[in-house]
Motif scaffolding. Structure first.
Motif, PDB file in Angstrom:
ATOM      1  N   GLY A 108      30.739 -25.328  -6.633  1.00 26.09           N
ATOM      2  CA  GLY A 108      29.211 -26.150  -6.658  1.00 26.09           C
ATOM      3  C   GLY A 108      28.950 -26.842  -5.311  1.00 26.09           C
ATOM      4  O   GLY A 108      27.868 -26.522  -4.941  1.00 26.09           O
ATOM      5  N   LEU A 109      29.915 -26.995  -4.393  1.00 26.22           N
ATOM      6  CA  LEU A 109      29.621 -27.469  -3.078  1.00 26.22           C
ATOM      7  C   LEU A 109      28.915 -26.288  -2.199  1.00 26.22           C
ATOM      8  O   LEU A 109      28.139 -26.161  -1.674  1.00 26.22           O
ATOM      9  N   VAL A 110      29.521 -24.931  -2.651  1.00 20.48           N
ATOM     10  CA  VAL A 110      28.911 -23.774  -1.900  1.00 20.48           C
ATOM     11  C   VAL A 110      27.525 -23.561  -2.401  1.00 20.48           C
ATOM     12  O   VAL A 110      26.699 -23.075  -1.707  1.00 20.48           O
ATOM     13  N   GLY A 164      21.766 -23.452  -1.504  1.00 19.22           N
ATOM     14  CA  GLY A 164      20.560 -24.121  -1.670  1.00 19.22           C
ATOM     15  C   GLY A 164      19.693 -24.697  -0.936  1.00 19.22           C
ATOM     16  O   GLY A 164      18.663 -24.566  -0.651  1.00 19.22           O
ATOM     17  N   TRP A 165      20.453 -25.652  -0.343  1.00 16.94           N
ATOM     18  CA  TRP A 165      19.939 -26.544   0.918  1.00 16.94           C
ATOM     19  C   TRP A 165      19.490 -25.436   1.986  1.00 16.94           C
ATOM     20  O   TRP A 165      18.586 -25.908   2.677  1.00 16.94           O
ATOM     21  N   ARG A 166      20.327 -24.575   2.281  1.00 22.38           N
ATOM     22  CA  ARG A 166      20.107 -23.887   3.554  1.00 22.38           C
ATOM     23  C   ARG A 166      18.820 -22.954   3.526  1.00 22.38           C
ATOM     24  O   ARG A 166      18.153 -22.748   4.379  1.00 22.38           O
ATOM     25  N   ARG A 167      18.552 -22.577   2.325  1.00 24.84           N
ATOM     26  CA  ARG A 167      17.568 -21.760   1.878  1.00 24.84           C
ATOM     27  C   ARG A 167      16.311 -22.567   1.867  1.00 24.84           C
ATOM     28  O   ARG A 167      15.032 -22.188   2.472  1.00 24.84           O
ATOM     29  N   TRP A 168      16.473 -23.926   1.398  1.00 26.54           N
ATOM     30  CA  TRP A 168      15.369 -24.630   1.460  1.00 26.54           C
ATOM     31  C   TRP A 168      14.680 -25.083   2.827  1.00 26.54           C
ATOM     32  O   TRP A 168      13.832 -25.370   2.988  1.00 26.54           O
ATOM     33  N   LYS A 170      13.578 -33.325   8.755  1.00 24.95           N
ATOM     34  CA  LYS A 170      13.227 -34.663   8.668  1.00 24.95           C
ATOM     35  C   LYS A 170      13.571 -35.339   7.240  1.00 24.95           C
ATOM     36  O   LYS A 170      14.048 -36.448   7.346  1.00 24.95           O
ATOM     37  N   VAL A 171      13.033 -34.680   6.358  1.00 27.50           N
ATOM     38  CA  VAL A 171      13.334 -35.171   5.036  1.00 27.50           C
ATOM     39  C   VAL A 171      14.784 -35.284   4.741  1.00 27.50           C
ATOM     40  O   VAL A 171      15.277 -36.152   4.106  1.00 27.50           O
ATOM     41  N   THR A 172      15.552 -34.231   5.234  1.00 30.76           N
ATOM     42  CA  THR A 172      17.042 -33.822   4.955  1.00 30.76           C
ATOM     43  C   THR A 172      17.651 -35.238   5.719  1.00 30.76           C
ATOM     44  O   THR A 172      18.419 -36.144   5.209  1.00 30.76           O
TER      45      THR A 172
END
Length: 713
Positions: free
Chosen positions: A80-82, A87-91, A123-125
């Motif tokens: 799940g972490l991967v 998903g965060w990296r693509r976003w 910035k959102v991150t």
């Protein structure tokens, strides 16, 4: 009056009894019986609760599940972490916006907007991380460590749900359509990018996973479907480019087309080894440990990169082994011959042109054995080949008289080969360093034609390789000089199985394996010098790798001299028990009388190709004569010759050369020709069919053996 008598018979004791009904009434089902019947038949009740044995097994499984549950939870959280990080990296890298711009072909126009959106998402991150940190700090001040434990538990459960299954989890869109798994050692997008970088698919095309990645041997295997109109043959052809894109050595990447049921032209199977699959200690041949072998079964020959055993059919085919010196050619040939030695119902003709001790142990089982490279040895080989040609004719005549049950297809069968009364055992002609005999320049006169002894031997071998297999004659040739001038094309064309160990360049590889095999991805010159005994096998028949496999890289078994002597000694003992030891092995050097004229006539009727023009043919005009002399045997093997190659070889002026060839009726054309780097390019040149037609028009056609002399004398 006589008294009446009565016989009295004694019986056993008499018991009291009563009549009973043989069909007693069925007992009335009780509630318990009805419940147990429903319990055993219901599909809603788990099987583990239906019997004591199932319950015990279920208890054991439950204990194992409980013990493995923590590790499974950790694995799910990790997956799940991967997934979350990907998903965060693509976003954060704006993949969605970037893909839309690429499809609209406006990527360059949207560069500023993509950059601005990327900075905004960073910035959102940062803001979300800061807010979460503040919230955790406040919760810790208000509720103590309990808040951190609750937050960690909630996060772990969420990650475990996201990665609770390896394949097809809800909310997880795979990069490749079809099954996906995280056990694959690389990101699926890497595989797609590698195919794109190797130009095997377009930038807007993707792949479809047919079989998820799995551990096979010492590597990973995966099967993919290419986009429509893309072919697996192109992947095999450009395997080195794909290996470069995957950052592995090309020997570690095996690409095969999936054929037969479940396969099509666009389905390819990939296997990536962890390391060089052809390194390590030599492989011991299984034939060393068997008591005997049935030659009608394929012979253990070696193993492929995945470790699968490759068995080579021997009967009804022939074999050519080619390599440069000290690459394991003799040891590879021994694997095929060992199966023949261990079958007591086979006959062995062995000719060693090297003159060493590599084949010396086989003398004790061989029907004929010759070791040496002198003229007398070449003449003995010629005489034995003439006898075998006559033997082929005699066998076909004998099979014609057999009934259909014993000989259904005018081919030798196991029953026929093992019948000593018929006298048709499987016979192998093994010639090591065959180039020694094929290059013998001693002049001969055969059927009124002048030729060299080597050319005559080539014609005899061609006949045996073409017509002998059906009669049980097997031809096995090995050479360290696999070039077009040594082994004529007419002989190579009829040799079924081919093995090319390491050679100097792709031309020599093609001579052994076949024309343009390098353009299909099979080039023995790319093998490493350390790969002793490793070669590309093009089998004539079905192997364990599949019946439709064109060629494969095989690491042949290693059989040193000590083991080879053991095999030969065992073969002699088997023949002594079976009563089939004969010929030179028992000191019998007698030969049967042969009608040489009949043999010459058979060569002509069999369509043996003439070696050169007869002496009384008119000379060819220039430059056609120089072209024919330059091409030699390749005039029958190659389909197209570039003009640049002919001009350079003949030191001719291009314009005048082209004009003279046109005047002789040979027109140039444009076609694809292999280049020095193994690729193909469309160039101008001459089709060999047009050159042969010009030769036929410039002189009278050459006759067959015995032409104009019906009795062949």
């Amino acid at each position: 009056m006589a008294a009446r008598t009565q016989d009295v018979e004694r019986f056993g004791p008499v018991y009291d009894g009563e009549l009973v009904d043989e069909n007693p009434p069925a007992p009335r089902p009780t509630f318990t019986r009805r419940f147990m019947n429903w319990w055993q038949r219901s599909r809603h009740v788990p099987a583990v609760f239906k019997s004591k044995h199932a319950a015990r097994q279920g208890g054991k499984d439950a204990v194992v599940w409980l013990l493995r549950c923590p590790w499974r939870f950790v694995g799910a959280v990790t997956r799940g972490l991967v997934v979350a990080l990907r998903g965060w990296r693509r976003w954060v890298r704006v993949h969605d916006y970037r893909d839309a711009a690429e499809q609209a072909e406006k990527l360059s126009d949207k560069f500023v907007e993509i950059r601005a959106l990327t900075l905004f998402r960073w910035k959102v991150t940062g803001a979300v991380i800061a807010a979460a940190a503040v919230a955790l700090l406040v919760a810790d001040l208000m509720f103590g460590d309990r808040a951190l434990w609750v937050a960690s538990a909630v996060t772990a459960v969420a990650l475990a749900i996201a990665g609770r299954r390896k394949d097809g989890s809800p909310g997880r869109k795979p990069v490749l359509s079809g099954p996906r798994t995280l056990t694959w050692t690389m990101d699926p997008q890497v595989l797609v990018d590698a195919f794109r970088d190797a130009k095997l698919i377009g930038k807007d095309e993707s792949l479809r996973l047919v079989e998820r990645a799995a551990r096979v041997g010492d590597g990973w295997a995966i099967t993919v479907d290419l986009p429509a109109t893309r072919k697996a043959a192109d992947v095999i052809k450009h395997r080195d480019a794909l290996a470069s894109a995957l950052a592995v050595d090309e020997v570690q990447l095996i690409a095969e087309r999936v054929r037969g049921r479940g396969g099509h032209a666009g389905r390819v199977s990939l296997w990536v080894a962890d390391e060089d699959p052809y390194s390590g200690p030599p492989l011991r041949s299984p034939l060393v440990d068997v008591e005997w072998w049935d030659v009608w079964r394929p012979v253990p020959f070696g193993r492929d990169a995945r470790g699968r055993r490759i068995d080579l059919p021997i009967v009804w085919t022939s074999l050519l082994v080619g390599a440069i010196p000290r690459q394991g050619k003799t040891f590879a040939t021994r694997n095929a011959v060992a199966g023949l030695v261990l079958d007591p119902y086979t006959r062995l003709y062995l000719f060693d042109g090297k003159g060493g001790k590599d084949w010396e142990a086989a003398e004790q089982v061989a029907y004929r054995f010759v070791c040496g490279d002198e003229l007398e040895h070449a003449e003995v080989l010629r005489d034995n080949l003439i006898g075998l040609v006559a033997e082929v004719q005699a066998r076909f005549a004998r099979m014609a008289t057999l009934d259909d049950e014993l000989c259904p297809e005018s081919k030798i069968t196991p029953t026929i080969s093992r019948d000593v009364h018929l006298g048709m055992p499987v016979t192998a002609v093994v010639i090591d360093e065959v180039q020694v005999f094929l290059e013998n320049p001693t002049p001969q006169r055969v059927g009124g034609k002048k030729m060299t002894l080597g050319e005559y031997i080539a014609d005899l071998l061609t006949y045996l390789a073409r017509k002998g297999p059906a009669a049980g004659i097997v031809v096995i040739l090995a050479t360290q000089r696999p070039d077009s001038t040594t082994i004529p094309s007419r002989l190579r064309a009829v040799l079924g199985s081919r093995l090319a160990l390491r050679v100097m360049d792709w031309r020599d590889s093609n001579i052994v394996l076949g024309e343009q095999m390098n353009t299909r991805g099979y080039d023995a010159s790319t093998l490493l010098p350390s790969h002793k005994g490793v070669g590309i096998l093009r089998p004539d028949g079905e192997t364990d790798a599949g019946a439709e496999v064109l060629a494969m890289t095989v690491r042949t078994y290693y059989m040193p001299n000590a083991q080879w002597r053991e095999v030969c000694a065992r073969g002699r003992a088997l023949r002594e028990v079976a009563g089939t030891l004969a010929g030179q092995a028992v000191g019998d050097f007698t030969t049967q009388a042969i009608d040489a004229a009949a043999v010459v006539k058979a060569l002509g009727a069999g369509g043996a190709v003439e070696t050169g023009a007869p002496a009384d043919d008119p000379a060819l005009p220039e430059p056609l004569a120089s072209v024919v002399e330059y091409l030699g045997e390749e005039i029958d093997e190659r389909e197209f010759v570039p003009t640049a190659e002919l001009v350079e070889a003949l030191s001719a002026e291009p314009t005048s050369f082209g004009r003279q060839m046109r005047e002789l009726g040979c027109q140039s054309a444009r076609d694809y020709a292999p280049q020095d780097d193994g690729t193909e390019r469309r160039v101008r040149g001459y089709h060999t069919a047009a050159i042969r037609a010009a030769v036929a028009a410039a002189r009278a056609p050459a006759g067959d053996y015995g032409a104009g002399d019906d009795d062949g004398r």
